[in-house]
Design a protein around this motif. Structure first.
Motif, PDB file in Angstrom:
ATOM      1  N   SER A   1      34.316  40.694  37.146  1.00  0.00           N
ATOM      2  CA  SER A   1      34.458  39.642  38.262  1.00  0.00           C
ATOM      3  C   SER A   1      34.668  38.553  37.761  1.00  0.00           C
ATOM      4  CB  SER A   1      33.582  39.958  39.424  1.00  0.00           C
ATOM      5  OG  SER A   1      34.161  39.430  40.437  1.00  0.00           O
ATOM      6  N   ALA A   2      35.867  37.665  38.119  1.00  0.00           N
ATOM      7  CA  ALA A   2      36.250  36.464  37.809  1.00  0.00           C
ATOM      8  C   ALA A   2      35.035  35.285  38.281  1.00  0.00           C
ATOM      9  CB  ALA A   2      37.390  35.975  38.341  1.00  0.00           C
ATOM     10  N   PRO A   3      34.667  34.544  37.403  1.00  0.00           N
ATOM     11  CA  PRO A   3      33.721  33.320  37.837  1.00  0.00           C
ATOM     12  C   PRO A   3      34.597  32.341  38.351  1.00  0.00           C
ATOM     13  CG  PRO A   3      34.132  33.308  35.537  1.00  0.00           C
ATOM     14  CD  PRO A   3      34.922  34.384  36.081  1.00  0.00           C
ATOM     15  N   GLY A   4      33.942  31.488  39.089  1.00  0.00           N
ATOM     16  CA  GLY A   4      34.577  30.340  39.744  1.00  0.00           C
ATOM     17  C   GLY A   4      35.545  30.349  40.755  1.00  0.00           C
ATOM     18  N   VAL A   5      35.872  31.445  41.574  1.00  0.00           N
ATOM     19  CA  VAL A   5      36.749  31.727  42.469  1.00  0.00           C
ATOM     20  C   VAL A   5      35.713  32.041  43.570  1.00  0.00           C
ATOM     21  CG1 VAL A   5      38.754  31.804  41.131  1.00  0.00           C
ATOM     22  CG2 VAL A   5      37.452  33.881  41.668  1.00  0.00           C
ATOM     23  N   GLY A   6      36.538  32.088  44.818  1.00  0.00           N
ATOM     24  CA  GLY A   6      35.854  32.567  46.133  1.00  0.00           C
ATOM     25  C   GLY A   6      35.862  34.238  46.137  1.00  0.00           C
ATOM     26  N   PRO A   7      35.157  34.856  47.054  1.00  0.00           N
ATOM     27  CA  PRO A   7      35.066  36.008  47.116  1.00  0.00           C
ATOM     28  C   PRO A   7      36.118  36.928  47.249  1.00  0.00           C
ATOM     29  CG  PRO A   7      33.326  35.066  48.387  1.00  0.00           C
ATOM     30  CD  PRO A   7      34.295  33.902  47.835  1.00  0.00           C
ATOM     31  N   ALA A   8      36.927  36.354  48.018  1.00  0.00           N
ATOM     32  CA  ALA A   8      38.416  36.991  48.256  1.00  0.00           C
ATOM     33  C   ALA A   8      39.268  37.374  47.074  1.00  0.00           C
ATOM     34  CB  ALA A   8      39.378  36.087  49.063  1.00  0.00           C
ATOM     35  N   ALA A   9      38.902  36.256  45.964  1.00  0.00           N
ATOM     36  CA  ALA A   9      39.601  36.462  44.540  1.00  0.00           C
ATOM     37  C   ALA A   9      38.851  37.052  43.663  1.00  0.00           C
ATOM     38  CB  ALA A   9      39.939  35.117  44.116  1.00  0.00           C
ATOM     39  N   ARG A  10      37.852  37.739  44.014  1.00  0.00           N
ATOM     40  CA  ARG A  10      36.651  38.284  42.935  1.00  0.00           C
ATOM     41  C   ARG A  10      36.880  39.663  43.220  1.00  0.00           C
ATOM     42  NH1 ARG A  10      32.586  34.442  43.825  1.00  0.00           N
ATOM     43  NH2 ARG A  10      31.389  35.511  45.210  1.00  0.00           N
ATOM     44  N   HIS A  11      37.118  40.667  42.017  1.00  0.00           N
ATOM     45  CA  HIS A  11      37.398  42.105  42.043  1.00  0.00           C
ATOM     46  C   HIS A  11      36.518  42.733  41.047  1.00  0.00           C
ATOM     47  CE1 HIS A  11      41.069  40.399  43.720  1.00  0.00           C
ATOM     48  NE2 HIS A  11      41.018  41.424  44.442  1.00  0.00           N
ATOM     49  N   PRO A  12      35.928  43.757  41.380  1.00  0.00           N
ATOM     50  CA  PRO A  12      34.837  44.550  40.310  1.00  0.00           C
ATOM     51  C   PRO A  12      35.776  44.808  39.133  1.00  0.00           C
ATOM     52  CG  PRO A  12      35.363  45.941  42.257  1.00  0.00           C
ATOM     53  CD  PRO A  12      36.044  44.385  42.742  1.00  0.00           C
ATOM     54  N   GLY A  13      35.193  44.461  37.928  1.00  0.00           N
ATOM     55  CA  GLY A  13      35.861  44.884  36.592  1.00  0.00           C
ATOM     56  C   GLY A  13      35.136  45.953  36.209  1.00  0.00           C
ATOM     57  N   LEU A  14      35.635  46.367  34.940  1.00  0.00           N
ATOM     58  CA  LEU A  14      35.059  47.636  34.153  1.00  0.00           C
ATOM     59  C   LEU A  14      33.580  47.318  33.985  1.00  0.00           C
ATOM     60  CD1 LEU A  14      36.085  50.273  33.013  1.00  0.00           C
ATOM     61  CD2 LEU A  14      36.685  48.723  30.867  1.00  0.00           C
ATOM     62  N   ALA A  15      33.046  46.286  33.441  1.00  0.00           N
ATOM     63  CA  ALA A  15      31.444  46.148  33.144  1.00  0.00           C
ATOM     64  C   ALA A  15      30.769  46.108  34.296  1.00  0.00           C
ATOM     65  CB  ALA A  15      31.110  44.883  32.434  1.00  0.00           C
ATOM     66  N   ASP A  16      31.367  45.700  35.663  1.00  0.00           N
ATOM     67  CA  ASP A  16      30.595  45.617  36.972  1.00  0.00           C
ATOM     68  C   ASP A  16      30.377  46.957  37.233  1.00  0.00           C
ATOM     69  OD1 ASP A  16      30.711  42.857  36.988  1.00  0.00           O
ATOM     70  OD2 ASP A  16      32.781  42.862  37.718  1.00  0.00           O
ATOM     71  N   LEU A  17      31.521  47.914  37.017  1.00  0.00           N
ATOM     72  CA  LEU A  17      31.297  49.341  37.677  1.00  0.00           C
ATOM     73  C   LEU A  17      30.650  50.062  36.544  1.00  0.00           C
ATOM     74  CD1 LEU A  17      35.164  49.396  38.534  1.00  0.00           C
ATOM     75  CD2 LEU A  17      33.218  49.522  39.950  1.00  0.00           C
ATOM     76  N   TRP A  18      30.845  49.856  35.436  1.00  0.00           N
ATOM     77  CA  TRP A  18      30.344  50.878  34.344  1.00  0.00           C
ATOM     78  C   TRP A  18      29.109  50.307  33.804  1.00  0.00           C
ATOM     79  CZ3 TRP A  18      31.218  56.240  33.851  1.00  0.00           C
ATOM     80  CH2 TRP A  18      32.146  56.653  34.944  1.00  0.00           C
ATOM     81  N   GLY A  19      28.780  48.894  33.726  1.00  0.00           N
ATOM     82  CA  GLY A  19      27.730  48.455  33.016  1.00  0.00           C
ATOM     83  C   GLY A  19      27.815  48.563  31.691  1.00  0.00           C
ATOM     84  N   SER A  20      26.650  48.817  30.897  1.00  0.00           N
ATOM     85  CA  SER A  20      26.828  48.880  29.326  1.00  0.00           C
ATOM     86  C   SER A  20      27.481  49.874  28.756  1.00  0.00           C
ATOM     87  CB  SER A  20      25.204  48.799  28.872  1.00  0.00           C
ATOM     88  OG  SER A  20      24.427  49.755  29.451  1.00  0.00           O
ATOM     89  N   ALA A  21      28.079  50.763  29.536  1.00  0.00           N
ATOM     90  CA  ALA A  21      28.639  51.977  29.077  1.00  0.00           C
ATOM     91  C   ALA A  21      30.014  51.641  28.258  1.00  0.00           C
ATOM     92  CB  ALA A  21      29.017  52.997  30.169  1.00  0.00           C
TER      93      ALA A  21
END
Lengths: 128, 264
Positions: B189-209
């Protein structure tokens, strides 16, 4: 009776009308290849273009393509209703789907474009 | 003989420079007569707008008020860059991927899915017949939209679901002699932007996998792309920008101009 359209290898068509103006559009093949059209930017009336220069742009599934001027001249009219009715490009590409009318610098330019048979051969050679 | 597909890996650059380098990449595809690829980064969290997105809409979006804007030559929705893996690929118009937009998207997106499977990540090409919880909404951001062939990822241990997040989207500029496709794999998820511009990324979803920088993933992904094209990647040691500084600066001036950014 209107002349038959002639074609550029970049898939635009051009037809000389009785008043000497050249009507321009994009071919049925191009419309079908681009699939779902979502936005079109028309040229400004009065714009002077060279053959092969960008006349406008069209967006389909996240893909933006230029529409190239098949002849050099001045844009004297545009189909202003087209951007709000892009389905017309597919329904009637050589009629109601016209994009612009150009006053050509040289009225013989259209004859130098491909006839339908030659264009069909180009289409058949396209990658699928 | 296998087709050699050069791959350049560039460091971070600003928006106009990156758009200029992508256009320059298309010129390289024509010159070499085959596919070329560039991976690159961003000097700051930057929002790239689709070719026809109104700039006023971007400026009225509080979530990205602080981020620099650049307009892409390609279509689609706005992307927040900075925590993604951004790529550009170009082919000559006569290449098999140059004919129809969807074939080019699929070549890169299906290859990513195959590469992700090596890390145990389950992803798929989104199909229009899938239910879309956002259908009918006019989403500003690319990662809020769904188009045929986008890559969506299932959540670990879960069955495919309608609200599975999109992790990769791509868009194209179809030029007279070449097609350039650029896209974004959202790593986190992108840092430095508001919640509306943040979307979960691969690492957010699958962590250390998944490897955190997507370095190895990127290599395996492009190897899969090359395999699909009957070729092999050739990693270039030098940045793509080397030797092309003048041409890129010339093109970047256009992408940095108010006339381009505010064209709509």
């Amino acid at each position: 009776m209107a002349a038959e359209p002639r074609f550029a290898k970049t898939h635009e068509w051009a037809r000389t009308e009785d008043d000497g103006l050249v009507t321009v559009g994009i071919s049925a093949y191009a419309v079908e290849a681009l699939t779902d059209l979502v936005f079109m930017q028309l040229p400004a009336v009065g714009k002077k273009v060279k053959a092969g220069e960008s006349l406008g742009e069209i967006e389909s599934v996240k893909a933006v393509s230029d529409i190239y001027a098949p002849v050099a001249g001045e844009v004297v009219a545009v189909n202003a209703s087209l951007p709000a009715a892009l389905e017309t490009l597919g329904a009637d590409p050589y009629g109601a789907g016209w994009i612009a009318r150009i006053r050509p610098d040289d009225s013989s330019q259209v004859a130098m474009l491909m006839d339908r048979a030659a264009y069909d051969a180009v289409v058949k050679s396209q990658p699928h | 003989m296998l087709t050699q597909i050069p791959v350049w890996r560039d460091g971070p650059a600003d928006g106009p420079t990156n758009m200029a380098a992508d256009e320059c990449l298309a010129e390289e595809a024509i010159a070499l007569g085959g596919p070329v690829v560039r991976l690159y980064g961003w000097t700051a969290t930057t929002v790239s707008l689709g070719a026809f997105q109104p700039v006023a809409e971007a400026r009225s979006e509080p979530a990205i008020a602080e981020a620099p804007l650049v307009r892409r030559p390609s279509g689609g929705g706005a992307i927040v860059h900075g925590s993604d893996l951004t790529y550009a690929a170009a082919v000559p118009k006569q290449h098999p991927l140059g004919g129809r937009p969807q074939a080019f998207y699929t070549a890169f997106h299906a290859a990513l899915i195959a590469a992700l499977a090596e890390w145990g990540v389950v992803a798929r090409l989104w199909k229009p017949e899938e239910p879309d919880p956002r259908a009918g909404t006019n989403s500003f951001f690319c990662f809020d939209r769904r188009a045929e062939g986008d890559v969506v990822a299932s959540r670990p241990g879960a069955a495919p679901a309608a609200d599975d997040p999109k992790i990769m989207g791509s868009a194209q500029r179809r030029l007279a002699g070449a097609v350039v496709q650029h896209g974004s794999l959202l790593v986190r998820s992108a840092p430095g932007v508001g919640p509306a511009a943040r979307h979960p990324g691969l690492a957010d979803l699958w962590g250390s996998a998944v490897d955190p920088g997507a370095e190895h993933l990127a290599i395996r992904w492009l190897e899969q792309v090359a395999h699909g094209l009957g070729g092999q990647i050739v990693a270039r040691a030098e940045p793509f920008t080397d030797g092309r500084e003048d041409r890129i600066a010339q093109l970047a001036a256009t992408y940095a101009s108010p006339r381009w950014l505010e064209r709509r």
